[in-house]
Design an enzyme around this catalytic site. Structure first.
Site, PDB file in Angstrom:
ATOM      1  N   ARG A  39       0.294   7.551  20.893  1.00  0.00           N
ATOM      2  CA  ARG A  39       1.073   7.309  19.625  1.00  0.00           C
ATOM      3  C   ARG A  39       0.824   5.404  19.649  1.00  0.00           C
ATOM      4  O   ARG A  39       1.695   4.285  19.069  1.00  0.00           O
ATOM      5  CB  ARG A  39       2.705   7.257  20.366  1.00  0.00           C
ATOM      6  CG  ARG A  39       3.916   6.396  20.293  1.00  0.00           C
ATOM      7  CD  ARG A  39       5.102   6.882  20.328  1.00  0.00           C
ATOM      8  NE  ARG A  39       5.532   7.299  21.979  1.00  0.00           N
ATOM      9  CZ  ARG A  39       6.202   6.656  22.529  1.00  0.00           C
ATOM     10  NH1 ARG A  39       5.726   4.925  22.176  1.00  0.00           N
ATOM     11  NH2 ARG A  39       5.831   6.757  23.591  1.00  0.00           N
ATOM     12  N   TYR A  92      11.939   3.434  -5.657  1.00  0.00           N
ATOM     13  CA  TYR A  92      11.710   4.992  -5.096  1.00  0.00           C
ATOM     14  C   TYR A  92      13.389   5.616  -4.350  1.00  0.00           C
ATOM     15  O   TYR A  92      14.017   4.568  -3.964  1.00  0.00           O
ATOM     16  CB  TYR A  92      10.908   4.979  -4.423  1.00  0.00           C
ATOM     17  CG  TYR A  92      10.890   6.468  -3.843  1.00  0.00           C
ATOM     18  CD1 TYR A  92      10.648   7.482  -4.323  1.00  0.00           C
ATOM     19  CD2 TYR A  92      11.394   6.234  -1.990  1.00  0.00           C
ATOM     20  CE1 TYR A  92      10.950   8.839  -3.438  1.00  0.00           C
ATOM     21  CE2 TYR A  92      11.407   7.944  -1.773  1.00  0.00           C
ATOM     22  CZ  TYR A  92      10.799   9.072  -2.412  1.00  0.00           C
ATOM     23  OH  TYR A  92      10.936  10.851  -1.581  1.00  0.00           O
ATOM     24  N   ASP A 164       6.411  -2.716  -2.696  1.00  0.00           N
ATOM     25  CA  ASP A 164       5.682  -0.829  -1.971  1.00  0.00           C
ATOM     26  C   ASP A 164       4.671  -0.981  -3.336  1.00  0.00           C
ATOM     27  O   ASP A 164       5.120  -0.537  -4.779  1.00  0.00           O
ATOM     28  CB  ASP A 164       7.011  -0.176  -1.930  1.00  0.00           C
ATOM     29  CG  ASP A 164       6.109   1.391  -2.569  1.00  0.00           C
ATOM     30  OD1 ASP A 164       5.743   1.837  -2.326  1.00  0.00           O
ATOM     31  OD2 ASP A 164       7.171   1.898  -2.034  1.00  0.00           O
ATOM     32  N   LYS A 189       0.541   8.964  -1.332  1.00  0.00           N
ATOM     33  CA  LYS A 189      -0.290   9.118  -2.672  1.00  0.00           C
ATOM     34  C   LYS A 189      -1.657   9.351  -2.957  1.00  0.00           C
ATOM     35  O   LYS A 189      -2.695   9.539  -2.306  1.00  0.00           O
ATOM     36  CB  LYS A 189       1.200   8.729  -3.615  1.00  0.00           C
ATOM     37  CG  LYS A 189       2.626   8.721  -3.078  1.00  0.00           C
ATOM     38  CD  LYS A 189       2.973   9.795  -3.589  1.00  0.00           C
ATOM     39  CE  LYS A 189       3.795  10.327  -2.767  1.00  0.00           C
ATOM     40  NZ  LYS A 189       5.092   9.667  -1.870  1.00  0.00           N
TER      41      LYS A 189
HETATM   42  N1  PLP Z   1       7.477   4.572  -2.061  1.00  0.00           N
HETATM   43  C1  PLP Z   1       7.102   5.631  -3.300  1.00  0.00           C
HETATM   44  C2  PLP Z   1       7.107   4.674  -4.329  1.00  0.00           C
HETATM   45  C3  PLP Z   1       6.827   6.332  -2.863  1.00  0.00           C
HETATM   46  O1  PLP Z   1       7.334   7.311  -4.626  1.00  0.00           O
HETATM   47  C4  PLP Z   1       7.504   7.456  -2.004  1.00  0.00           C
HETATM   48  C5  PLP Z   1       7.439   8.954  -2.388  1.00  0.00           C
HETATM   49  O2  PLP Z   1       6.885  10.037  -3.274  1.00  0.00           O
HETATM   50  C6  PLP Z   1       7.520   7.231  -0.731  1.00  0.00           C
HETATM   51  C7  PLP Z   1       7.427   5.642  -0.958  1.00  0.00           C
HETATM   52  C8  PLP Z   1       7.707   7.183   0.376  1.00  0.00           C
HETATM   53  O3  PLP Z   1       6.343   8.842   0.611  1.00  0.00           O
HETATM   54  P1  PLP Z   1       6.180   9.352   1.718  1.00  0.00           P
HETATM   55  O4  PLP Z   1       7.099  10.805   1.070  1.00  0.00           O
HETATM   56  O5  PLP Z   1       5.066   9.304   2.509  1.00  0.00           O
HETATM   57  O6  PLP Z   1       7.326   9.034   3.092  1.00  0.00           O
END
Ligand code: PLP
Length: 373
Positions: A39, A92, A164, A189
């Protein structure tokens, strides 16, 4: 016998051994000299964090158990109870849900900034405002933020810019080089790229913030497992060539959809008709990524018919895998928004989001043609 593996093996262990107290003291006295407990650090998660840190040009990074954990870590590193954050309204749905439902309980309040007002923050800033969270290319409408301009505007007001970069990936845009303070990804992703990993990463431009991120990762237990880290590192090795193919295929698909009589609108930064096309061209070095969304008639049965007929775009509400997929923002990622918020953003019944994979593009076009027929 000396074993020299070409790639890092999976250190599938939760803990590491010490011969004596001297080694324990060495662990604390010489950071990075050995491992203690997974961890707190593991060769596989460190490899992932270091590789993304290098690609993004950061001062340090942590790998996290998901993209959501990455967003949480970034905000927790910069804020405490009583603070205020700004968030781009085009975000998101999970990010806004985290801010609205959870961080608000911990005394961190949020104000959403409409896309058109992102470069004029004076009216939104309060004495306690610490940061602005925005996406390089927004989910699901593919609006492109001018990160250089946004970083300058944030810094005028003493705010940190947290980006992000999930939709763009560091192949298309490197936010820290444009002035951002923290960049994060849902590694789930493009970075891992094969729809078989759930992970995240946060990279800081500043070494002190990076150290704070590490501390938060350990204390909140946000860190990533060795196996997931190893898979993500394997995926990352082909990121550059995958992004090239995703971008090529998505542009062809976007052009096809834009010319189709049943499609009312296509959101893809690579199309010349996209409002931020020139910015996307410059900021993305000529690539626009594999994500697009498009508008069918605002009728759920029309959308259902399209979903049922498509063979190459299964309805699987994630994105960025080598195999194409489809998502439905109104019913999945942006479900938690109010009806008014959904309407204001343009997330309507007919909006379909495509994640265009790296398959032969003619096969994707043939499938779309029959699914739209
Ligand atoms: N940021 C974006 C742009 C996303 O599309 C997503 C999930 O679809 C996330 C963050 C969250 O990621 P995770 O599903 O890996 O927790």
């Amino acid at each position: 016998m000396t074993i020299k593996p070409k790639i890092t093996p999976i250190y599938q262990t939760s803990v590491f051994k010490f011969d004596d107290l001297n080694e324990l003291e060495q662990y604390f006295g010489e950071p990075g000299s050995r491992y203690l407990y997974s961890r707190n650090g593991n060769p596989n998660s460190d490899e992932l964090a270091d590789k993304v840190n290098e690609l993004e040009g950061g001062a340090g990074a942590i790998a996290t158990g998901s993209g959501m954990a990455a967003i949480f870590a970034a905000i927790a590193a910069l804020c405490q109870a009583g603070d205020h954050v700004l968030c781009a309204a085009d975000i998101y749905g999970g990010s806004s849900a985290l801010l609205n439902a959870e961080l608000s309980r911990m005394g961190i309040v949020v104000t959403y900034v409409p896309f058109e007002q992102l470069y004029d923050l004076a009216q939104f800033v309060q004495p306690t405002t610490r940061l602005l969270l925005a996406e390089t290319i927004s989910n699901p409408l593919l609006r492109v933020a001018d990160l250089r301009r946004l970083a300058a505007e944030c810094h005028v007001h003493g705010l940190k810019l947290v980006v992000d970069n999930t939709f763009a990936s560091p192949v298309i845009t490197r936010p820290l080089a444009l002035g951002a303070d923290i960049v994060l990804h849902s590694v789930t992703k493009y970075i891992s790229g094969h729809s078989d990993v759930t992970a995240g990463v946060v990279v800081a431009a500043d070494a002190e913030v990076a150290a704070r991120l590490k501390q938060i990762g350990v204390f909140y237990g946000l860190t990533l497992s060795p196996m997931e880290s190893w898979l993500a590192v394997r995926g990352l090795k082909t990121l550059r060539i995958r992004m090239r193919e995703h971008s090529y295929n998505a542009l062809v698909v976007a052009q096809f959809l834009a010319a189709h009589p049943r499609v009312r609108q296509v959101n893809y930064p690579g199309l010349e008709t996209h409002p931020q096309h020139a910015l996307a061209l410059e900021q993305g070095a000529g690539q626009f990524g594999g994500m697009l969304s498009f508008l069918l008639e605002d009728d759920a049965e029309v959308v259902n018919g399209f979903m049922r007929r498509s063979q190459r775009f299964p309805f699987a509400p994630s994105l960025a895998g080598v195999d194409s997929s489809l998502s439905y923002p109104l019913g999945t990622s942006h479900r938690s928004l109010t009806v008014e918020q959904q309407a204001a953003l343009g997330i309507t019944v007919g909006l379909v989001r495509l994640s265009v994979g790296i398959e032969p593009v003619e096969e994707l076009l043939a499938d779309l043609a029959q699914a739209l027929s």
